[in-house]
Design a protein around this motif. Structure first.
Motif, mmCIF file in Angstrom:
data_model
loop_
_atom_site.group_PDB
_atom_site.id
_atom_site.type_symbol
_atom_site.label_atom_id
_atom_site.label_comp_id
_atom_site.label_asym_id
_atom_site.label_seq_id
_atom_site.Cartn_x
_atom_site.Cartn_y
_atom_site.Cartn_z
ATOM 1 N N GLN A 68 0.871 -1.225 0.080
ATOM 2 C CA GLN A 68 -0.066 -0.043 -0.117
ATOM 3 C C GLN A 68 0.922 1.357 -0.021
ATOM 4 O O GLN A 68 0.627 2.063 -0.707
ATOM 5 N N LYS A 69 2.079 1.304 0.887
ATOM 6 C CA LYS A 69 2.712 2.459 0.831
ATOM 7 C C LYS A 69 3.637 2.892 -0.257
ATOM 8 O O LYS A 69 3.928 4.151 -0.547
ATOM 9 N N ASP A 70 3.696 1.894 -1.399
ATOM 10 C CA ASP A 70 4.176 2.185 -2.670
ATOM 11 C C ASP A 70 3.341 2.782 -3.711
ATOM 12 O O ASP A 70 3.715 3.012 -4.868
ATOM 13 N N ARG A 71 2.027 2.930 -3.471
ATOM 14 C CA ARG A 71 1.315 3.106 -4.482
ATOM 15 C C ARG A 71 1.597 5.040 -4.848
ATOM 16 O O ARG A 71 2.114 5.514 -4.093
ATOM 17 N N GLY A 72 1.218 5.277 -6.125
ATOM 18 C CA GLY A 72 1.690 6.637 -6.526
ATOM 19 C C GLY A 72 0.208 7.449 -6.512
ATOM 20 O O GLY A 72 -0.879 7.387 -6.043
ATOM 21 N N THR A 73 0.147 8.370 -7.791
ATOM 22 C CA THR A 73 -1.179 9.022 -7.914
ATOM 23 C C THR A 73 -1.858 8.580 -8.908
ATOM 24 O O THR A 73 -1.230 8.609 -10.189
ATOM 25 N N GLU A 74 -2.806 8.139 -8.658
ATOM 26 C CA GLU A 74 -3.843 7.384 -9.567
ATOM 27 C C GLU A 74 -4.467 8.517 -10.518
ATOM 28 O O GLU A 74 -4.727 9.624 -10.182
ATOM 29 N N VAL A 75 -4.897 8.116 -11.790
ATOM 30 C CA VAL A 75 -5.457 9.222 -12.896
ATOM 31 C C VAL A 75 -6.608 9.795 -12.469
ATOM 32 O O VAL A 75 -6.939 10.624 -13.094
ATOM 33 N N GLU A 76 -7.507 9.371 -11.474
ATOM 34 C CA GLU A 76 -8.829 9.849 -11.032
ATOM 35 C C GLU A 76 -8.597 10.800 -9.613
ATOM 36 O O GLU A 76 -9.503 11.277 -9.524
ATOM 37 N N SER A 77 -7.420 10.773 -9.196
ATOM 38 C CA SER A 77 -7.451 11.240 -8.041
ATOM 39 C C SER A 77 -7.350 12.911 -7.998
ATOM 40 O O SER A 77 -7.400 13.260 -9.165
ATOM 41 N N LEU A 78 -7.492 13.323 -6.965
ATOM 42 C CA LEU A 78 -7.506 14.973 -7.149
ATOM 43 C C LEU A 78 -6.234 15.493 -7.185
ATOM 44 O O LEU A 78 -6.135 16.583 -8.453
ATOM 45 N N GLY A 79 -5.114 14.854 -6.718
ATOM 46 C CA GLY A 79 -3.810 15.276 -7.106
ATOM 47 C C GLY A 79 -3.425 15.156 -8.663
ATOM 48 O O GLY A 79 -2.561 15.771 -9.380
ATOM 49 N N SER A 80 -3.830 14.250 -9.393
ATOM 50 C CA SER A 80 -3.883 13.708 -10.517
ATOM 51 C C SER A 80 -4.281 15.191 -11.586
ATOM 52 O O SER A 80 -3.684 15.080 -12.607
ATOM 53 N N LEU A 81 -5.152 15.854 -11.280
ATOM 54 C CA LEU A 81 -5.381 17.090 -12.046
ATOM 55 C C LEU A 81 -4.159 17.686 -12.420
ATOM 56 O O LEU A 81 -3.966 18.406 -13.506
ATOM 57 N N VAL A 82 -3.196 17.756 -11.545
ATOM 58 C CA VAL A 82 -2.068 18.359 -11.920
ATOM 59 C C VAL A 82 -1.420 18.078 -13.158
ATOM 60 O O VAL A 82 -1.027 18.630 -13.858
ATOM 61 N N PHE A 83 -1.412 16.728 -13.126
ATOM 62 C CA PHE A 83 -0.673 16.074 -14.184
ATOM 63 C C PHE A 83 -1.327 16.027 -15.511
ATOM 64 O O PHE A 83 -0.976 16.001 -16.592
ATOM 65 N N HIS A 84 -2.824 16.015 -15.222
ATOM 66 C CA HIS A 84 -3.471 15.954 -16.532
ATOM 67 C C HIS A 84 -3.463 17.489 -17.181
ATOM 68 O O HIS A 84 -3.312 17.612 -18.575
ATOM 69 N N VAL A 85 -3.374 18.457 -16.435
ATOM 70 C CA VAL A 85 -3.114 19.718 -17.009
ATOM 71 C C VAL A 85 -1.635 19.977 -17.524
ATOM 72 O O VAL A 85 -1.590 20.449 -18.610
ATOM 73 N N ALA A 86 -0.933 19.407 -16.762
ATOM 74 C CA ALA A 86 0.500 19.570 -17.248
ATOM 75 C C ALA A 86 0.808 18.845 -18.480
ATOM 76 O O ALA A 86 1.615 19.140 -19.506
ATOM 77 N N ARG A 87 0.164 17.717 -18.935
ATOM 78 C CA ARG A 87 0.270 17.072 -20.325
ATOM 79 C C ARG A 87 0.059 17.934 -21.163
ATOM 80 O O ARG A 87 0.380 17.882 -22.389
ATOM 81 N N GLN A 88 -0.989 19.198 -21.227
ATOM 82 C CA GLN A 88 -1.118 19.847 -22.180
ATOM 83 C C GLN A 88 -0.032 20.912 -22.581
ATOM 84 O O GLN A 88 -0.068 21.467 -23.439
#
Length: 414
Positions: free
Chosen positions: A215-235
Motif C-alpha cells: 500500500q505504501k508504494d502506491r502513487g498518484t492514480e489518474v482519477e485522484s484530486l492530485g492527478s489534475l496537476v498532471f492532466h493539465v501539465a500534459r497539455q
C-alpha cells in the motif's frame, strides 16, 4: 410508525438492481472497459491463493487488511456457481441487506425515508461497478455499525472493527462517537475485536501484514484530486506516462512523488481537523455520529492518492444513514455526493479512455467530479462544526449563567 407501505422504494430497488445484474452478467453491455474483469481475473486469482491457506505474498495488487480474505473467499458459499457469478450474487445480497437495515430504521424506528431513497437511487448511479467490487459488502458492515451505535455501542464497535479489518475506512466512523461512556465502550470493543482478528489471521495465514508494504508504494492514480496537476501539465508538454501500477492506472514521471506526498500531507491535515473537531464539539445530536462519519470519509476519499470509482459506494452508504435522521445537517453534501457518483460513472467506465488520454472530455469530467467532492467535503466540515461547536456555544452564551433556584434564594431558618 409509518402505515404507508414503501412500495415505490421496493419497486425502484428491484428495477434498478435487475438492471445492475443484467450489466454484470453482460446481458446489457456498457461501453468502456470491462469492469467485471477484476472479479474474473484478480479476485479469482486471489481466491485460488487464499484457499491454500496463505495470502498473495507475491502480488503487489493485494493491498487490503487480512479480513478482506473473507470477502474474496465468500463465493465458496455458493459452490454450485462459478466464481464470478457467485460473487455478483453475494454483492447483490449485501445490497439487499443494506436496504432491509435502512427500511427497518425508517419504518420501525421513526427514521426518515430520505435515507433509504439515497441508497436506492444513489447506488445504481455508479453503474455495474457496484456489484463488480467487494465494497458493497464492507459498506453493509459499516452501515450496521452506524445503526447499532445508539442502542448497542459494543456491537457497533465489533462491526466497525470487522469493517476496518476488511478495508480500513470504517474505522473513521468511530470518530463521531459521543465522548464518555459511549466512546469507551465502542472504541474498547473495536480495539479488542480488531486485535483478535489480526492475531488470528497472522497465526493462521502467512502474509497477513503484507498489504502494508504494497500500500505504501502506491502513487498518484489518474482519477485522484492530485492527478489534475498532471492532466493539465500534459497539455503543456509534461513528459510523464500513464501506466498500470500497483493495481491501478497511475501517473509515473517527474514530480509525481511530490504530488503523492502532498496528498498524504492533506490527509494528515484532514485527520488533524477531525481531532480538533472532536475536542471542540459541545453537543451530540442523534445524527452527529453519521454526520461526522460522512465528513471523515469525504475528507479521506477526496485527499487520497487514489479515488477509485468504488469509493463512491462508501460515501453513498454513509450518506444514506445521515438522511435517516431528521436532524442531519448533511443534506447538501449528500446531494453533492450523489451528483459526484453519477459523474464517476461517466468517467469510469464510459469515458475512461478519455481520462487516460487527458483529453478535454476526460479532464472536464475529472474536474467536475473532484470539484463536487471538494465542495461536499468543505460543506460537510462547515455544517458539522456549526451544529456541534458554534451553535451550542452561542446557545450557552445566550442562556447566561445558571439562574439560582428558589432553594438557593431561601432565607435559612435559625
Amino acid at each position: 410508525m409509518k402505515t404507508r407501505t414503501p412500495a415505490g422504494l421496493l419497486v425502484t430497488w428491484v428495477l434498478t438492481r435487475a438492471l445492475l445484474l443484467l450489466c454484470v452478467f453482460k446481458v446489457i453491455v456498457v461501453p468502456g472497459p470491462d469492469v467485471t474483469s477484476d472479479v474474473h481475473v484478480i479476485y479469482q486469482g486471489w481466491f485460488d491463493v487464499l484457499r491454500t491457506g496463505t495470502f498473495p505474498l507475491d502480488d503487489v495488487t493485494w493491498q487490503y487488511p487480512p479480513a478482506a480474505a473473507m470477502a474474496i473467499l465468500s463465493p465458496a458459499l455458493l459452490p454450485f456457481l462459478e466464481y464470478a457469478s457467485a460473487f455478483f450474487l453475494l454483492a447483490f445480497l449485501a445490497d439487499a441487506v443494506v436496504l432491509l437495515m435502512l427500511l427497518y430504521v425508517s419504518e420501525r424506528r421513526g427514521g426518515s425515508r430520505r435515507g433509504t431513497w439515497v441508497w436506492v437511487i444513489g447506488l445504481p448511479l455508479l453503474g455495474q461497478t457496484v456489484y463488480a467490487r467487494y465494497d458493497v459488502m464492507v459498506t453493509a458492515v459499516a452501515i450496521a455499525a452506524l445503526l447499532a451505535a445508539a442502542r448497542h455501542p459494543r456491537a457497533a464497535g465489533v462491526f466497525a472493527a470487522i469493517g476496518a479489518m476488511i478495508k480500513v475506512w470504517p474505522a473513521l466512523l468511530l470518530l463521531g462517537t459521543r465522548r464518555g461512556r459511549a466512546t469507551r465502550q465502542t472504541w474498547g470493543t473495536a480495539v479488542l475485536t480488531a486485535a483478535g482478528l489480526l492475531v488470528a489471521f497472522t497465526v493462521a495465514m502467512p502474509g497477513a501484514l503484507a498489504f502494508l508494504t504494497f500500500q505504501k508504494d502506491r502513487g498518484t492514480e489518474v482519477e485522484s484530486l492530485g492527478s489534475l496537476v498532471f492532466h493539465v501539465a500534459r497539455q503543456f508538454g509534461w513528459n510523464g506516462t500513464v501506466q498500470l501500477n500497483y493495481g491501478s492506472v497511475e501517473f509515473l514521471g517527474p514530480y509525481v512523488d511530490v504530488v503523492s506526498t502532498l496528498a498524504q500531507v492533506l490527509t494528515a491535515l484532514a485527520f488533524g481537523w477531525l481531532l480538533l473537531w472532536r475536542f471542540k464539539a459541545r453537543a451530540w445530536q442523534p445524527a452527529t455520529l453519521a454526520d461526522a462519519g460522512l465528513t471523515a470519509v469525504l475528507l479521506f476519499t477526496t485527499t487520497s492518492r487514489v479515488i477509485s470509482p468504488q469509493y463512491m459506494v462508501w460515501l453513498v452508504g454513509v450518506a444514506a444513514v445521515c438522511l435517516l435522521f431528521r436532524d442531519s445537517r448533511m443534506t447538501l453534501p449528500v446531494w453533492l455526493v450523489l451528483a459526484a457518483t453519477f459523474v464517476t460513472f461517466l468517467e469510469f467506465p464510459l469515458y475512461f479512455g478519455n481520462v487516460v488520454a487527458s483529453d478535454p472530455i476526460g479532464v472536464t469530467l475529472l474536474f467536475v467530479r473532484n470539484g463536487l467532492l471538494v465542495v461536499a467535503s468543505l460543506s460537510a466540515c462547515r455544517r458539522l462544526w456549526r451544529a456541534t461547536v458554534t451553535e451550542p456555544r452561542r446557545a450557552e452564551h445566550a442562556a447566561g449563567p445558571p439562574t439560582p433556584t428558589s432553594r438557593d434564594n431561601a432565607v435559612p431558618t435559625p
